[in-house]
Write a protein that holds these residues in place. Structure first.
Motif, PDB file in Angstrom:
ATOM      1  N   GLY A  73     -20.971  32.373  21.145  1.00  0.00           N
ATOM      2  CA  GLY A  73     -19.440  32.288  20.806  1.00  0.00           C
ATOM      3  C   GLY A  73     -19.183  33.036  19.697  1.00  0.00           C
ATOM      4  O   GLY A  73     -18.234  32.781  19.003  1.00  0.00           O
ATOM      5  N   HIS A  74     -20.093  34.012  19.215  1.00  0.00           N
ATOM      6  CA  HIS A  74     -19.685  34.658  18.033  1.00  0.00           C
ATOM      7  C   HIS A  74     -18.634  35.909  18.286  1.00  0.00           C
ATOM      8  O   HIS A  74     -17.832  36.206  17.346  1.00  0.00           O
ATOM      9  N   ALA A  75     -18.229  36.073  19.479  1.00  0.00           N
ATOM     10  CA  ALA A  75     -17.003  36.862  19.732  1.00  0.00           C
ATOM     11  C   ALA A  75     -15.815  36.102  19.409  1.00  0.00           C
ATOM     12  O   ALA A  75     -14.951  36.640  18.756  1.00  0.00           O
ATOM     13  N   ALA A  76     -15.976  34.709  19.393  1.00  0.00           N
ATOM     14  CA  ALA A  76     -14.802  33.839  18.847  1.00  0.00           C
ATOM     15  C   ALA A  76     -14.798  33.997  17.262  1.00  0.00           C
ATOM     16  O   ALA A  76     -13.524  34.064  16.821  1.00  0.00           O
ATOM     17  N   PHE A  77     -15.590  33.954  16.706  1.00  0.00           N
ATOM     18  CA  PHE A  77     -15.500  34.318  15.115  1.00  0.00           C
ATOM     19  C   PHE A  77     -14.888  35.749  14.844  1.00  0.00           C
ATOM     20  O   PHE A  77     -14.317  35.753  13.853  1.00  0.00           O
ATOM     21  N   MET A 120     -28.294  19.779  19.207  1.00  0.00           N
ATOM     22  CA  MET A 120     -28.650  20.596  20.226  1.00  0.00           C
ATOM     23  C   MET A 120     -29.549  21.700  19.766  1.00  0.00           C
ATOM     24  O   MET A 120     -29.479  21.964  18.608  1.00  0.00           O
ATOM     25  N   SER A 121     -30.171  22.063  20.964  1.00  0.00           N
ATOM     26  CA  SER A 121     -31.052  23.278  20.714  1.00  0.00           C
ATOM     27  C   SER A 121     -30.980  24.099  22.029  1.00  0.00           C
ATOM     28  O   SER A 121     -30.929  23.494  22.982  1.00  0.00           O
ATOM     29  N   GLY A 122     -31.661  25.455  21.870  1.00  0.00           N
ATOM     30  CA  GLY A 122     -31.838  26.210  23.133  1.00  0.00           C
ATOM     31  C   GLY A 122     -30.640  26.245  23.925  1.00  0.00           C
ATOM     32  O   GLY A 122     -29.734  26.773  23.626  1.00  0.00           O
ATOM     33  N   LEU A 123     -30.784  26.078  25.251  1.00  0.00           N
ATOM     34  CA  LEU A 123     -29.738  26.124  26.139  1.00  0.00           C
ATOM     35  C   LEU A 123     -28.671  25.553  25.904  1.00  0.00           C
ATOM     36  O   LEU A 123     -27.225  25.810  26.332  1.00  0.00           O
ATOM     37  N   TYR A 124     -28.775  23.977  25.399  1.00  0.00           N
ATOM     38  CA  TYR A 124     -27.660  23.321  25.324  1.00  0.00           C
ATOM     39  C   TYR A 124     -26.859  23.823  24.110  1.00  0.00           C
ATOM     40  O   TYR A 124     -25.487  23.800  24.211  1.00  0.00           O
ATOM     41  N   LEU A 125     -27.376  24.388  23.150  1.00  0.00           N
ATOM     42  CA  LEU A 125     -26.540  24.852  21.979  1.00  0.00           C
ATOM     43  C   LEU A 125     -25.923  26.028  22.476  1.00  0.00           C
ATOM     44  O   LEU A 125     -24.671  26.293  22.022  1.00  0.00           O
ATOM     45  N   ALA A 126     -26.395  27.088  23.204  1.00  0.00           N
ATOM     46  CA  ALA A 126     -25.801  28.245  23.830  1.00  0.00           C
ATOM     47  C   ALA A 126     -24.737  27.865  24.523  1.00  0.00           C
ATOM     48  O   ALA A 126     -23.620  28.288  24.425  1.00  0.00           O
ATOM     49  N   ILE A 127     -24.758  26.825  25.360  1.00  0.00           N
ATOM     50  CA  ILE A 127     -23.575  26.076  26.380  1.00  0.00           C
ATOM     51  C   ILE A 127     -22.502  25.907  25.363  1.00  0.00           C
ATOM     52  O   ILE A 127     -21.378  26.006  25.629  1.00  0.00           O
ATOM     53  N   ALA A 128     -22.730  25.296  24.259  1.00  0.00           N
ATOM     54  CA  ALA A 128     -21.814  24.512  23.522  1.00  0.00           C
ATOM     55  C   ALA A 128     -20.993  25.637  22.688  1.00  0.00           C
ATOM     56  O   ALA A 128     -19.575  25.647  22.586  1.00  0.00           O
ATOM     57  N   THR A 129     -21.772  26.562  22.178  1.00  0.00           N
ATOM     58  CA  THR A 129     -21.088  27.648  21.607  1.00  0.00           C
ATOM     59  C   THR A 129     -20.373  28.610  22.473  1.00  0.00           C
ATOM     60  O   THR A 129     -19.216  29.135  22.098  1.00  0.00           O
ATOM     61  N   LEU A 130     -20.733  28.600  23.974  1.00  0.00           N
ATOM     62  CA  LEU A 130     -19.963  29.383  24.849  1.00  0.00           C
ATOM     63  C   LEU A 130     -18.518  28.680  25.131  1.00  0.00           C
ATOM     64  O   LEU A 130     -17.595  29.212  25.202  1.00  0.00           O
ATOM     65  N   ALA A 131     -18.291  27.155  25.068  1.00  0.00           N
ATOM     66  CA  ALA A 131     -17.456  26.507  25.344  1.00  0.00           C
ATOM     67  C   ALA A 131     -16.553  26.839  24.101  1.00  0.00           C
ATOM     68  O   ALA A 131     -15.327  26.889  24.455  1.00  0.00           O
ATOM     69  N   PRO A 246      -6.123  39.201  22.888  1.00  0.00           N
ATOM     70  CA  PRO A 246      -7.134  38.117  23.395  1.00  0.00           C
ATOM     71  C   PRO A 246      -8.270  38.497  24.289  1.00  0.00           C
ATOM     72  O   PRO A 246      -9.633  37.925  24.084  1.00  0.00           O
ATOM     73  N   ASP A 247      -8.162  39.213  25.060  1.00  0.00           N
ATOM     74  CA  ASP A 247      -9.183  39.585  26.212  1.00  0.00           C
ATOM     75  C   ASP A 247     -10.253  40.520  25.543  1.00  0.00           C
ATOM     76  O   ASP A 247     -11.257  40.944  26.176  1.00  0.00           O
ATOM     77  N   SER A 248     -10.270  41.045  24.361  1.00  0.00           N
ATOM     78  CA  SER A 248     -10.981  41.992  23.760  1.00  0.00           C
ATOM     79  C   SER A 248     -12.413  40.839  23.177  1.00  0.00           C
ATOM     80  O   SER A 248     -13.228  41.636  22.823  1.00  0.00           O
ATOM     81  N   PHE A 249     -11.987  39.736  23.199  1.00  0.00           N
ATOM     82  CA  PHE A 249     -13.058  39.055  22.381  1.00  0.00           C
ATOM     83  C   PHE A 249     -13.567  38.080  23.640  1.00  0.00           C
ATOM     84  O   PHE A 249     -13.602  36.601  23.215  1.00  0.00           O
ATOM     85  N   ASP A 250     -14.105  38.526  24.511  1.00  0.00           N
ATOM     86  CA  ASP A 250     -14.802  37.732  25.723  1.00  0.00           C
ATOM     87  C   ASP A 250     -16.340  37.258  25.693  1.00  0.00           C
ATOM     88  O   ASP A 250     -16.794  37.978  24.711  1.00  0.00           O
ATOM     89  N   VAL A 251     -16.603  36.646  26.577  1.00  0.00           N
ATOM     90  CA  VAL A 251     -18.185  36.270  26.405  1.00  0.00           C
ATOM     91  C   VAL A 251     -19.195  37.553  26.534  1.00  0.00           C
ATOM     92  O   VAL A 251     -20.333  37.814  26.025  1.00  0.00           O
ATOM     93  N   LEU A 252     -18.637  38.752  27.213  1.00  0.00           N
ATOM     94  CA  LEU A 252     -19.337  40.081  27.147  1.00  0.00           C
ATOM     95  C   LEU A 252     -19.588  40.643  25.831  1.00  0.00           C
ATOM     96  O   LEU A 252     -20.660  40.888  25.464  1.00  0.00           O
TER      97      LEU A 252
END
Length: 358
Positions: A73-77, A120-131, A246-252
């Motif tokens: 989720g660092h694109a959000a920051f 959280m750690s690992g995959l769960y943390l990645a999903i939380a930051t993605l959300a 807004p679409d400049s800061f996507d998950v990609l």
């Protein structure tokens, strides 16, 4: 080869190992400062983008490479820093205030997301930051009164002491100054007790907690610092693109930041810079050779994300140390030449963290 003879304890925690490092890093800094006089505007613009991505890469490297916490989720920051800087500038706030304000606000958001995800750690943390990244993206789209939504937001030209920072050269020097500052802060942080606690958490949370390290405190701290550095990169990114959407800061974009860490080499500030060079310059290389690729490969949609994914998989499988690991091997080879031993450069089997105790 160079052999280090330590005569005092401070040498183990010094910023530079010896005078040779001071000389070469100083020479590199002089060459970078002279870059606008030696290169064209296009290349200066691309190097400025490399510096911006390197700032975000250093911030994420502290989180992923030194603490072992994955974030998608660092694109959000980055977006938070970009919009905070642009909105404040549009309201007449000086750039020397908006730049640190963007980093500070992003750091507060990082602490806010880091605190509830401590368990959280690992995959769960990645999903939380993605959300979290998806939530921020939705806010940027819907809050049209402030962000402009999909209509976009024009970024005002910043000024420092009455001098307008415009064009590729201005962004180049400002980004370089911020990158040097971020590297200095990161290097000093890693030499401190907090940095050693971060590495201990990465290696084993149970062992770190048994030694008295407060997991919640240090995880929140590193989330805040990482997000703050990415917010600084976002403020500079706003002036690089000059028009925010807004679409400049996507998950990609978040995946590209993770690619910077893994391709550059986990646990290395130098690796963050090398990874930023790879991630930023690879699309330009693809654009140059796209028309010469056979069988219409250059016209395939999604070529760049596919190459990023392929390179990431190949690096994880065959070069876990990344570009920084390759640089260290080449450096050791040349230092030992011609008295090298083949066994010294033979690839060793790497074990996953869960397999070390078997």
């Amino acid at each position: 080869m160079r052999y280090l003879f330590r005569t005092q304890y401070k040498q183990d925690v010094g910023l530079f190992r010896h005078n040779g490092d001071r000389f070469w890093y100083g020479l590199l800094l002089l060459l970078v400062l002279a870059g606008p006089a030696l290169l064209g505007e296009f290349y200066i613009g691309e190097l400025g983008a490399v510096f911006i991505f390197a700032i975000a890469g250093v911030g994420l490297m502290l989180l992923v490479g030194y603490t072992g916490l994955i974030s998608l989720g660092h694109a959000a920051f980055l977006g938070i820093g970009a919009y905070v800087n642009a909105v404040l500038l549009a309201r007449g706030v000086p750039f020397l205030v908006t730049l640190p304000a963007a980093g500070l606000f992003a750091a507060l958001c990082g602490a806010a997301i880091g605190r509830p995800t401590l368990r959280m750690s690992g995959l769960y943390l990645a999903i939380a930051t993605l959300a979290f990244g998806s939530i921020v993206g939705t806010v940027l789209q819907k809050w049209t009164a402030v962000t402009g939504g999909f209509d976009g937001f024009a970024v005002p030209t910043p000024t420092i002491f009455g001098v307008a920072i415009e064009g590729a050269t201005g962004i180049y020097y400002v980004a370089l100054a911020v990158l040097v500052f971020v590297l200095w802060v990161s290097a000093n942080l890693l030499r401190s007790p907090a940095g050693r606690a971060m590495v201990a958490i990465r290696d084993s949370e149970v062992s770190a907690q048994s030694m008295g390290i407060h997991l919640a405190r240090y995880k929140t701290l590193v989330f805040a610092i990482s997000a703050g550095m990415t917010g600084l990169a976002g403020a500079l990114f706003a002036h690089y693109v000059r028009y925010l959407a807004p679409d400049s800061f996507d998950v990609l974009l978040s995946v590209q930041f993770v690619t910077i860490c893994f391709v550059g080499g986990l646990g290395s500030l130098r690796g963050a810079i090398l990874g930023a060079m790879f991630v930023r310059l690879l699309p330009q290389l693809i654009a140059i050779v796209r028309d010469d690729l056979p069988f219409g490969i250059g016209r395939l949609p999604g070529l760049e994300p596919s190459l990023f994914g392929l390179v990431l998989v190949l690096v994880i499988l065959f070069q876990p140390g990344g570009l920084n690991g390759m640089w260290l091997k080449m450096k050791t080879w040349f230092q030992a030449f011609p008295f090298k031993r083949q066994a010294s450069f033979r690839r060793q089997k790497s074990y996953a963290k869960s397999e070390r105790l078997r």
